[in-house]
Design an enzyme around this catalytic site. Structure first.
Site, mmCIF file in Angstrom:
data_model
loop_
_atom_site.group_PDB
_atom_site.id
_atom_site.type_symbol
_atom_site.label_atom_id
_atom_site.label_comp_id
_atom_site.label_asym_id
_atom_site.label_seq_id
_atom_site.Cartn_x
_atom_site.Cartn_y
_atom_site.Cartn_z
ATOM 1 N N ASP A 164 0.839 -1.203 0.000
ATOM 2 C CA ASP A 164 0.000 0.000 0.000
ATOM 3 C C ASP A 164 0.870 1.249 0.000
ATOM 4 O OD1 ASP A 164 -2.873 -1.025 2.025
ATOM 5 O OD2 ASP A 164 -2.151 -1.542 0.019
ATOM 6 N N TYR B 102 2.184 1.915 -3.403
ATOM 7 C CA TYR B 102 1.054 2.374 -4.222
ATOM 8 C C TYR B 102 0.747 3.845 -3.926
ATOM 9 C CZ TYR B 102 -3.681 2.756 -6.061
ATOM 10 O OH TYR B 102 -4.794 3.179 -6.741
ATOM 11 N N ASP B 103 0.697 4.178 -2.631
ATOM 12 C CA ASP B 103 0.419 5.567 -2.250
ATOM 13 C C ASP B 103 1.490 6.521 -2.774
ATOM 14 O OD1 ASP B 103 -1.075 4.795 0.999
ATOM 15 O OD2 ASP B 103 -1.884 4.844 -1.044
ATOM 16 N N SER C 176 -35.018 8.552 -19.412
ATOM 17 C CA SER C 176 -35.517 7.263 -18.927
ATOM 18 C C SER C 176 -36.195 6.568 -20.112
ATOM 19 C CB SER C 176 -36.474 7.472 -17.768
ATOM 20 O OG SER C 176 -37.515 8.288 -18.189
ATOM 21 N N LEU C 177 -36.855 5.461 -19.854
ATOM 22 C CA LEU C 177 -37.453 4.694 -20.945
ATOM 23 C C LEU C 177 -38.946 4.548 -20.731
ATOM 24 C CD1 LEU C 177 -34.821 1.808 -21.088
ATOM 25 C CD2 LEU C 177 -35.232 3.453 -22.906
ATOM 26 N N GLU D 28 -31.412 -5.552 -25.555
ATOM 27 C CA GLU D 28 -30.425 -5.570 -24.479
ATOM 28 C C GLU D 28 -31.121 -5.917 -23.163
ATOM 29 O OE1 GLU D 28 -28.638 -1.660 -24.375
ATOM 30 O OE2 GLU D 28 -28.274 -1.668 -26.535
ATOM 31 N N LYS E 94 -32.219 -5.402 -19.477
ATOM 32 C CA LYS E 94 -32.357 -4.166 -18.704
ATOM 33 C C LYS E 94 -31.823 -4.424 -17.292
ATOM 34 C CE LYS E 94 -35.638 -0.495 -17.738
ATOM 35 N NZ LYS E 94 -35.423 -0.376 -16.300
ATOM 36 N N ASP F 160 -30.855 -4.015 -13.545
ATOM 37 C CA ASP F 160 -31.473 -3.294 -12.433
ATOM 38 C C ASP F 160 -30.385 -2.688 -11.552
ATOM 39 O OD1 ASP F 160 -33.454 -2.276 -10.966
ATOM 40 O OD2 ASP F 160 -34.166 -4.173 -10.126
ATOM 41 N N ARG G 57 -27.322 9.990 -12.357
ATOM 42 C CA ARG G 57 -28.392 10.500 -13.212
ATOM 43 C C ARG G 57 -29.075 11.717 -12.596
ATOM 44 N NH1 ARG G 57 -33.826 9.808 -13.890
ATOM 45 N NH2 ARG G 57 -34.525 9.881 -16.035
ATOM 46 N N GLU H 191 -24.775 1.246 -16.914
ATOM 47 C CA GLU H 191 -25.383 0.863 -15.649
ATOM 48 C C GLU H 191 -24.343 0.303 -14.685
ATOM 49 O OE1 GLU H 191 -28.451 1.684 -15.886
ATOM 50 O OE2 GLU H 191 -29.572 0.714 -14.273
ATOM 51 N N TYR I 102 -23.822 1.194 -22.357
ATOM 52 C CA TYR I 102 -24.824 0.936 -23.392
ATOM 53 C C TYR I 102 -25.151 2.107 -24.309
ATOM 54 C CZ TYR I 102 -27.795 2.325 -19.417
ATOM 55 O OH TYR I 102 -28.323 2.952 -18.330
ATOM 56 N N LYS J 200 -33.999 -1.223 -28.834
ATOM 57 C CA LYS J 200 -33.623 0.084 -29.380
ATOM 58 C C LYS J 200 -33.582 -0.003 -30.898
ATOM 59 C CE LYS J 200 -30.742 0.980 -25.380
ATOM 60 N NZ LYS J 200 -29.401 1.047 -24.825
ATOM 61 N N LYS K 27 -40.883 -4.934 -19.825
ATOM 62 C CA LYS K 27 -40.692 -5.344 -18.426
ATOM 63 C C LYS K 27 -41.069 -6.813 -18.233
ATOM 64 C CE LYS K 27 -39.575 -2.607 -15.691
ATOM 65 N NZ LYS K 27 -39.842 -1.368 -15.021
ATOM 66 N N CYS L 143 -60.236 12.020 9.869
ATOM 67 C CA CYS L 143 -58.847 12.018 9.405
ATOM 68 C C CYS L 143 -57.940 11.642 10.578
ATOM 69 C CB CYS L 143 -58.487 13.399 8.870
ATOM 70 S SG CYS L 143 -56.732 13.597 8.561
ATOM 71 N N CYS M 279 -55.873 15.131 11.486
ATOM 72 C CA CYS M 279 -56.450 16.358 12.045
ATOM 73 C C CYS M 279 -57.808 16.108 12.698
ATOM 74 C CB CYS M 279 -56.579 17.416 10.956
ATOM 75 S SG CYS M 279 -57.763 16.981 9.682
ATOM 76 N N CYS N 278 -59.454 14.053 3.093
ATOM 77 C CA CYS N 278 -59.550 14.992 4.202
ATOM 78 C C CYS N 278 -59.550 16.356 3.538
ATOM 79 C CB CYS N 278 -58.337 14.842 5.112
ATOM 80 S SG CYS N 278 -58.077 16.269 6.164
ATOM 81 N N CYS O 196 -54.622 20.590 8.052
ATOM 82 C CA CYS O 196 -54.374 19.202 8.468
ATOM 83 C C CYS O 196 -52.847 19.009 8.529
ATOM 84 C CB CYS O 196 -55.002 18.248 7.456
ATOM 85 S SG CYS O 196 -54.430 16.553 7.625
HETATM 86 S S1 IVH Z 1 -31.010 3.019 -22.383
HETATM 87 C C1 IVH Z 1 -31.934 6.893 -23.962
HETATM 88 N N1 IVH Z 1 -30.240 0.569 -21.977
HETATM 89 O O1 IVH Z 1 -33.115 1.670 -17.338
HETATM 90 C C2 IVH Z 1 -31.313 5.807 -23.244
HETATM 91 N N2 IVH Z 1 -31.128 1.776 -20.135
HETATM 92 O O2 IVH Z 1 -35.818 2.717 -17.159
HETATM 93 C C3 IVH Z 1 -31.952 5.453 -21.960
HETATM 94 N N3 IVH Z 1 -31.144 0.560 -18.026
HETATM 95 O O3 IVH Z 1 -32.223 5.025 -16.681
HETATM 96 C C4 IVH Z 1 -31.377 4.316 -21.290
HETATM 97 N N4 IVH Z 1 -30.257 -1.313 -18.797
HETATM 98 O O4 IVH Z 1 -30.706 3.153 -15.755
HETATM 99 C C5 IVH Z 1 -30.765 1.669 -21.421
HETATM 100 N N5 IVH Z 1 -29.509 -1.609 -21.746
HETATM 101 C C6 IVH Z 1 -30.016 -0.514 -21.216
HETATM 102 C C7 IVH Z 1 -30.351 -0.447 -19.844
HETATM 103 C C8 IVH Z 1 -30.920 0.734 -19.341
HETATM 104 C C9 IVH Z 1 -30.726 -0.693 -17.721
HETATM 105 C C10 IVH Z 1 -31.756 1.492 -17.067
HETATM 106 C C11 IVH Z 1 -31.146 2.894 -17.068
HETATM 107 C C12 IVH Z 1 -32.297 3.807 -17.390
HETATM 108 C C13 IVH Z 1 -33.457 2.973 -16.951
HETATM 109 C C14 IVH Z 1 -34.735 3.427 -17.627
#
Ligand code: IVH
Length: 682
Positions: free
Chosen positions: A33, A36-37, A80-81, A114, A116, A118, A137, A173, A225, A290, A314, A408, A411, A426, A432
């Site tokens: 270490d 490395y430092d 987002s999607l 692709e 997705k 999590d 994000r 991701e 991605y 996509k 999904k 309620c 309140c 309410c 309230c």
């Molecule tokens: S594409 C315009 N590709 O899903 C591009 N998203 O529900 C938008 N995610 O915020 C994202 N795998 O965090 C893309 N192969 C993949 C993904 C992916 C996971 C997540 C990502 C995005 C969320 C949207």
């Protein structure tokens, strides 16, 4: 001379990277270490001595990032999607896309599929091939800089391999694989700390971890991605080729990714991955499709916060059994009373659940849910877990029926349920306590005023002390500094930090203000749409007041805004024509400054103009035309009014064209419009 130094710096960086890999990736360090430092400090010293190379600065390992992560504005928003849940939704998506692009319904459209993941998305900025920034994000426009933490992830290259553009944002991701997650939870038990509910939470917690020594033991992975901003010279023709490029630069690409061009192949891929889901070493909650061709992607563009050229498919929710122990009532910001089921803690698809939403009393009666019942629960991604059904065979004789509360719980005022509505309410408004507290919580939340350190605990405290009664009071907390000093639970440090963060939020953009007010049906998307349309607070306010008269131009303009329907328009009008609300706003305006909002787009003759499209166009679908106009900065409305600037008239147009001529509004035909934006009619 400078080239020599750059070369030396690069050499040391290579060495550091090599040892990073040995240490973090293989658990097999070759140097101590201490050595490395030393290497790192040599590097840092060189950077410090050469100010112009500051952008190469490397955050030291062992360095503790500040308590609050710095904010960063993404060069391109992180989107987002849209979600699809059935194969039919995907068919619709393909059909919609083809229609938009004016492609024949029978022709093939290539898609990249692709998994997705999590996890949590991250944007990595590389300048001259060197990682200079890693940003979460956040709200899609602004995230938090977590560069030092990201550098502990072995899958993220600190520098790119060959032929990279000068500047590029790489997106992907971050996740914790299932094995690392299980190991981490074992350690958590050993050290007497709470376990993480799922790999996503563990990964997210780790990214925001302040102690780098703890972080070093949290193994995270990364799949790239897509990209965000890139130097103008960088181009790509398809999503598939972009992924190949990302791989060449040194990123890991998910090995399941495939190309398809028909619905049968999609079904096959979906079923194959679903079958494999449990045996994959990472959690996925679906697939992402996509449209492969970049040219199509550009034409399709975006709507609200999601691209039109992609959709998430999904996976079905995960299901488990539990016992309903009790039903509690939650009072929401707008007075809605929501029954919440308290469950015996149960694991569903790898996540511990102890609360379920029961929506409303009608739903409880419809499903005949009783306290003490064994129930089937389901969890789908981020959605709040729900009860699917009661397992009647397991019902003991001791179950208790649910009795809706006439009063309620917060309140004590009588509650009210409209015969046509499912929701009990309410109606005490801010009188309230629960509603008031929820309103404050919303007001200070991340996507509204974003006051860091102002959580539920602080709100309840200030509210109970009657220090905050309405929004403007938040900005007057400073006056109570001495009083607060005496309060044991607010040490000088925490209160001064809070005051600092309140002070830093006195300037806010119009969209965030509108959202912060917590008006029914006015979420982030609507707030943004309204602010793009009205731009300025005073103008917005006066238009909302005028809209009370539904024969007024103001009202017509309001309801012609794309996506603002009659019902949300009414909620807005009610809000801005209520004496108490107006007084609250006046007071607030004495404390804060509201910045105008303009749609970010290239400067064009259409920027800020109200445009109406009518009739059918030859060269593109109406949706594509609308999208083009929005990208040029126009506000596209569905009806012609005095406020309309331009009407674009296609074939077979009817009353709108007539009205435009009557009101002497500028009109254009398709060809004139295309010429004005340098597009040719073919
Ligand atoms: S594409 C315009 N590709 O899903 C591009 N998203 O529900 C938008 N995610 O915020 C994202 N795998 O965090 C893309 N192969 C993949 C993904 C992916 C996971 C997540 C990502 C995005 C969320 C949207």
């Amino acid at each position: 001379m400078k080239t020599d130094i750059k070369y030396k710096i690069q050499q040391i960086l290579n060495e550091i990277e090599y040892h990073d890999k040995k240490y973090h990736g293989e658990d097999n360090p070759e140097i101590s270490d201490y050595e490395y430092d030393r290497l790192c400090s040599d590097y840092d010293k060189l950077i410090e001595e050469n100010f112009e190379l500051n952008f190469l600065k490397r955050d030291k390992v062992g360095y503790l990032p500040s308590n609050q992560f710095k904010k960063y504005s993404h060069l391109k928003p992180m989107l987002s999607l849209n979600n699809g849940f059935s194969i039919n939704d995907i068919k619709e998506f393909i059909k919609r896309s083809k229609k938009f692009l004016s492609i024949n319904d029978n022709s093939l459209l290539e898609l990249v599929c692709e998994p997705k993941i999590d996890g949590l998305s991250i944007s990595l900025t590389y300048q001259n091939g060197i990682l200079i920034n890693a940003v979460t994000r956040g709200d899609g426009n602004n995230g938090e800089i977590v560069t030092s933490n990201i550098k502990t992830i072995i899958d993220i290259p600190l520098k790119l391999k060959k032929e990279f553009p000068e500047l590029i944002e790489i997106r992907g991701e971050i996740f914790m694989n299932k094995q690392s997650f299980t190991e981490l939870n074992k350690i958590q038990i050993d050290i007497g700390k709470p376990q993480f509910a799922n790999p996503r939470n563990a990964a997210a917690g780790s990214i925001r971890q302040k102690n780098i020594n703890i972080l070093k033991d949290r193994k995270l992975n990364f799949y790239a991605y897509t990209i965000g901003e890139a130097s103008p010279k960088f181009t790509f023709d398809t999503q598939y080729n972009l992924l190949k490029k990302l791989k060449k630069w040194g990123f890991i690409i998910n090995e399941e990714i495939t190309k398809v061009d028909n619905i049968l192949q999609i079904k096959e891929f979906y079923n194959m991955v679903l079958k494999k889901r449990d045996s994959l070493n990472y959690e996925i909650d679906g697939l992402v499709y996509k449209i492969n061709k970049k040219d199509y992607q550009d034409r399709l563009g975006f709507q609200a916060r999601a691209p039109r050229w992609a959709i998430a498919h999904k996976f079905p929710p995960e299901i488990a059994e539990s016992i309903l122990m009790d039903i509690e009532i939650q009072v929401g910001r707008t007075g809605a009373l929501t029954p919440v089921g308290k469950l015996q803690k149960t694991k569903v698809g790898g996540v511990y659940i102890s609360n379920v939403t029961l929506h409303n009393e009608d739903e409880i009666f419809r499903k005949d849910i009783r306290i003490g019942d064994t129930v089937q629960i389901q969890r789908a991604g981020d959605v709040i877990p729900q009860i699917v059904k009661v397992i009647k065979e397991k019902r003991p004789i001791t179950t208790k029926k649910y009795i809706p509360s006439e009063f309620c719980p917060s309140c004590n005022n009588r509650t009210y349920k409209n015969i046509n509505e499912a929701i009990r309410r309410c109606t005490s408004g801010v009188n309230c306590p629960s509603q008031a507290i929820e309103k404050f919580k919303h007001f200070v939340s991340k996507n509204a005023f974003d006051i860091a350190g102002f959580g539920e605990k602080q709100i309840i405290f200030f509210y109970n002390q009657q220090i905050i009664n309405n929004f403007s009071d938040i900005f007057k907390i400073l006056n109570y500094k001495d009083f607060l000093k005496d309060k044991e639970r607010f040490g000088e440090l925490s209160i001064s930090k809070l005051l600092k963060s309140i002070e830093s939020r006195r300037i806010i953009t119009l969209d965030k203000l509108i959202y912060a007010l917590g008006i029914r049906q006015i979420g982030e998307t609507n707030a943004r749409l309204l602010s793009y349309h009205y731009n300025n607070y005073d103008y917005f306010c006066s238009e909302m007041k005028k809209s009370k008269d539904n024969t007024s131009d103001a009202y017509q303009t309001l309801i012609s805004i794309d996506q603002i329907g009659d019902s949300s328009a009414n909620d807005l009008i009610n809000y801005f024509n209520n004496e108490i609300n107006l007084k609250t706003l006046d007071e607030l305006l004495k404390e804060v400054q509201i910045l105008d909002v303009h749609y970010k787009s290239m400067q064009s003759p259409y920027s800020g103009k109200n445009v109406v499209l009518t009739g059918s166009l030859n060269t593109m679908s109406r949706d594509e035309a609308k999208n083009k106009l929005q990208n040029l900065g126009a506000k596209v409305s569905s009806s012609v009014s005095k406020n309309t600037d331009i009407v674009i008239i296609g074939a077979d147009s009817g009353s709108k064209a007539k009205k435009a001529y009557e009101l002497k509004i500028k009109t254009m035909n398709e060809e004139e419009w295309l010429n004005s934006i340098n597009l040719k009619k073919n």
